[in-house]
Design an enzyme around this catalytic site. Structure first.
Site, PDB file in Angstrom:
ATOM      1  N   LYS A  55       6.325   6.673 -18.393  1.00 32.33           N
ATOM      2  CA  LYS A  55       4.944   7.135 -18.272  1.00 32.33           C
ATOM      3  C   LYS A  55       4.685   8.225 -19.309  1.00 32.33           C
ATOM      4  O   LYS A  55       5.609   8.929 -19.710  1.00 32.33           O
ATOM      5  CB  LYS A  55       4.718   7.739 -16.879  1.00 32.33           C
ATOM      6  CG  LYS A  55       4.634   6.731 -15.751  1.00 32.33           C
ATOM      7  CD  LYS A  55       4.392   7.437 -14.425  1.00 32.33           C
ATOM      8  CE  LYS A  55       4.349   6.454 -13.262  1.00 32.33           C
ATOM      9  NZ  LYS A  55       3.192   5.542 -13.302  1.00 32.33           N
ATOM     10  N   ARG A 113       6.867  -2.376  -5.917  1.00 32.39           N
ATOM     11  CA  ARG A 113       6.959  -3.735  -5.361  1.00 32.39           C
ATOM     12  C   ARG A 113       8.407  -4.231  -5.383  1.00 32.39           C
ATOM     13  O   ARG A 113       8.797  -5.046  -4.551  1.00 32.39           O
ATOM     14  CB  ARG A 113       6.008  -4.668  -6.132  1.00 32.39           C
ATOM     15  CG  ARG A 113       6.328  -4.798  -7.592  1.00 32.39           C
ATOM     16  CD  ARG A 113       5.139  -5.302  -8.410  1.00 32.39           C
ATOM     17  NE  ARG A 113       4.162  -4.242  -8.691  1.00 32.39           N
ATOM     18  CZ  ARG A 113       3.053  -4.416  -9.394  1.00 32.39           C
ATOM     19  NH1 ARG A 113       2.745  -5.612  -9.886  1.00 32.39           N
ATOM     20  NH2 ARG A 113       2.226  -3.413  -9.598  1.00 32.39           N
TER      21      ARG A 113
HETATM   22  N1  BES Z   1       3.484   5.008  -8.544  1.00 32.45           N
HETATM   23  C1  BES Z   1       2.675   4.272  -9.446  1.00 32.45           C
HETATM   24  C2  BES Z   1       1.238   4.118  -8.961  1.00 32.45           C
HETATM   25  C3  BES Z   1       0.377   5.335  -9.037  1.00 32.45           C
HETATM   26  C4  BES Z   1      -0.274   5.656 -10.211  1.00 32.45           C
HETATM   27  C5  BES Z   1       0.172   6.115  -7.931  1.00 32.45           C
HETATM   28  C6  BES Z   1      -1.105   6.753 -10.256  1.00 32.45           C
HETATM   29  C7  BES Z   1      -0.650   7.217  -7.977  1.00 32.45           C
HETATM   30  C8  BES Z   1      -1.293   7.539  -9.155  1.00 32.45           C
HETATM   31  C9  BES Z   1       3.261   2.886  -9.636  1.00 32.45           C
HETATM   32  O1  BES Z   1       4.634   2.785  -9.540  1.00 32.45           O
HETATM   33  C10 BES Z   1       2.886   2.454 -11.009  1.00 32.45           C
HETATM   34  O2  BES Z   1       3.357   3.047 -11.925  1.00 32.45           O
HETATM   35  N2  BES Z   1       2.045   1.444 -11.093  1.00 32.45           N
HETATM   36  C11 BES Z   1       1.585   0.951 -12.328  1.00 32.45           C
HETATM   37  C12 BES Z   1       1.625  -0.550 -12.273  1.00 32.45           C
HETATM   38  C13 BES Z   1       1.482  -1.215 -13.616  1.00 32.45           C
HETATM   39  C14 BES Z   1       2.692  -0.915 -14.471  1.00 32.45           C
HETATM   40  C15 BES Z   1       1.345  -2.700 -13.402  1.00 32.45           C
HETATM   41  C16 BES Z   1       0.172   1.470 -12.551  1.00 32.45           C
HETATM   42  O3  BES Z   1      -0.576   1.592 -11.567  1.00 32.45           O
HETATM   43  O4  BES Z   1      -0.167   1.781 -13.670  1.00 32.45           O
HETATM   44 MN    MN Z   2       5.597   3.166 -11.393  1.00 29.63          MN
END
Ligand code: BES
Ligand code: MN
Ligand code: ZN
Length: 497
Positions: free
Chosen positions: A281, A355
């Site tokens: 990230k 997931r």
């Molecule tokens: N933990 C995150 C989701 C999240 C993002 C929660 C922002 C709270 C605030 C999750 O693991 C994630 O990174 N999801 C990605 C999925 C994508 C890579 C398909 C996302 O939401 O960007």
């Molecule tokens: Mn994630």
């Protein structure tokens, strides 16, 4: 944490006992109740005079604080609006405003005159429950990692006078129920607020064992990586590969119903820190990913409440805990893993890790022959685009379950809103190199995430709550304790209490 004690008191005792503050609800176009005018008279008519000059009014949510006298040190008026419009939303506005005002003042003991709120016993009972829950929650404050702890709200004692409409036993029960839900939500908040270097998968496992020690009705079993490998949980384990913190599957069984009765299963995403892994990230705001065990946090909170209330159901809480880190051992984009179900998964983005841990936990709970399964996860940023910070995303493979959860959300003021899952979205997950890939093509990200989970939940009634927008608000504001109220409401409905 907060440690407010909650009591039901008699209206007659108001006339004589000492208190730091008396809270008086005001309805539009109505005279002061007998108790309210007695309080006003006893304090040199402060309330009446504040109303006369417009400081205090019945406007919904309006709070006015007045200095009283030596016995009743303060009077707090709270506007309730028109009685005909005093619906659930308005009630929650009032309980929330009272809670905020009490936590923000420096009073130790407060008395709320709730008798005027309704002449309907059921409605009054519910109001008492919300009031006690909201006051307990507003008194929570975080100190765990402060070298010099800041002092929090000073409120220690909440007394509520419900009048003759509600038998004392029911009033007491409503207040302790609300208190228990508030404390459960506060436990969730504490776990979610803890930093990732403290709240690790092993820490969560300890937390689970502690619940098991506290309650005779809860038994806890923690599966380590070796056990999970034996079970074939290649998907869950792939997430923790890059981390030095071992992953854990925490299984908490609450036995409140007949032994033969099928359990309700709650499955929580417990990513104690989500860096994204090799699909790292960006640095800005990454610290908020300590909140990525919000789903797991809510499972602990709910288990505590369910055990305290002694609900007449069996509940199994399962927490899939791992830390998502990049390293020389981390899972790489393009890697294919085999889940416990035997289905293979091509991991195209290591940041879609929630997931991956949940799917193995969902397969694991098949062994309990569950009545219904609900997973709770801070799963996608996309759900915040869809629903903001107001409602949790709700997905289900069963309409009855979706309705029950939706209603429980509305009834508890902890809203969830249903989104679809179907073949047209699901096909985004088809892969050339595995039975499925872990991300879609980029559109409807919350829905494709739910479709992924649905593939592992075909054997039972299942729902998924995406709480990425509701479990926490920001680093400043911290964890909310959601969706503990929703889940407790759902289980109370099932237990008939
Ligand atoms: N933990 C995150 C989701 C999240 C993002 C929660 C922002 C709270 C605030 C999750 O693991 C994630 O990174 N999801 C990605 C999925 C994508 C890579 C398909 C996302 O939401 O960007
Ligand atoms: Mn994630
Ligand atoms: Zn995540």
């Amino acid at each position: 944490m907060s440690n407010v004690s909650v009591h039901a008191s008699k209206l007659s005792s108001i006339a004589t006992s000492k208190t730091d503050i008396i809270v008086i609800p005001l309805f539009a176009g109505e005279d002061l109740s007998a108790t309210a005018s007695a309080v006003s008279k006893a304090t040199g008519d402060v309330l009446q005079r504040a109303m006369d000059i417009g400081d205090a009014s019945a406007k919904l949510g309006k709070v006015a604080s007045m200095i009283g006298d030596t016995r009743i040190a303060r009077v707090l008026a709270i506007g309730c609006g028109e009685r005909s419009a005093f619906d659930l939303d308005a009630q929650l506005t009032v309980t929330g405003a009272i809670a905020k005002a009490l936590a923000g003042s420096n009073v130790k003991a407060a008395t709320v005159i709730a008798e005027v709120v309704s002449d309907d016993a059921d409605q009054l009972e519910r109001f008492l429950e919300f009031l006690s829950r909201d006051v307990v929650m507003s008194c929570y404050h975080y100190t765990a990692t402060l070298g010099t702890p800041k002092s929090g709200p000073s409120l220690k004692k909440l007394s509520v006078a419900a009048g003759d409409m509600l038998p004392m036993t029911r009033a007491k029960k409503a207040l302790t129920t609300g208190q228990s839900i508030g404390n459960g939500a506060n436990l969730t908040r504490e776990l979610v607020n803890l930093p990732g270097n403290v709240c690790t998968p092993s820490y969560l496992a300890k937390e689970g064992r502690a619940l098991g020690r506290r309650f005779d009705t809860i038994s806890v079993n923690v599966l380590d990586e070796k056990k999970m490998a034996d079970l074939g949980m290649g998907s869950l384990l792939s997430v923790g590969h890059g981390s030095d913190e071992p992953s854990k599957l925490i299984v908490m069984k609450y036995a409140g119903g007949p032994a033969k009765q099928a359990p309700y299963c709650l499955v929580g995403k417990g990513i104690t820190f989500d860096t994204g892994g090799i699909s790292l990230k960006p640095p800005k705001g990454m610290e908020s990913m300590k909140f990525d065990m919000g789903g797991a946090g809510s499972v602990f909170g709910v288990m505590q409440v369910v055990a305290e209330l002694g609900l007449n159901v069996n509940v199994i809480g399962v927490v899939a805990a791992a830390e998502n880190m990049p390293s020389g051992r981390a899972t790489k984009p393009g890697d294919v893993v085999t889940s416990m179900s035997g289905k293979t998964i091509e991991i195209l983005n290591t940041d879609a890790e929630g997931r991956l841990v949940l799917c193995d936990a969902l397969t694991y709970v098949e062994r309990f022959k569950p009545k219904e399964v609900v997973d709770i996860a801070t799963l996608t940023g996309a759900i915040i685009m869809s629903l903001g910070y107001e409602a949790s995303g709700l997905f289900a493979n069963d309409d009855g379950l979706a309705e029950a959860l939706g209603n429980a959300g509305t009834a508890s003021g902890d809203e969830a809103w249903r989104l679809p899952i179907n073949k047209r979205y699901d096909r985004q997950l088809n892969s050339k190199y595995a039975d499925m890939q872990n991300i879609g093509t980029g559109t409807a990200g919350s829905i494709t995430a739910a479709c992924f989970l649905a593939r592992f939940a075909e054997k039972y009634k299942w729902a998924h709550l995406d709480v990425a927008g509701t479990a926490f608000q920001s680093m400043q504001k911290g964890a909310t304790g959601r969706p503990v109220p929703l889940l407790v409401e759902y289980l109370r409905q099932k237990s008939g209490r």
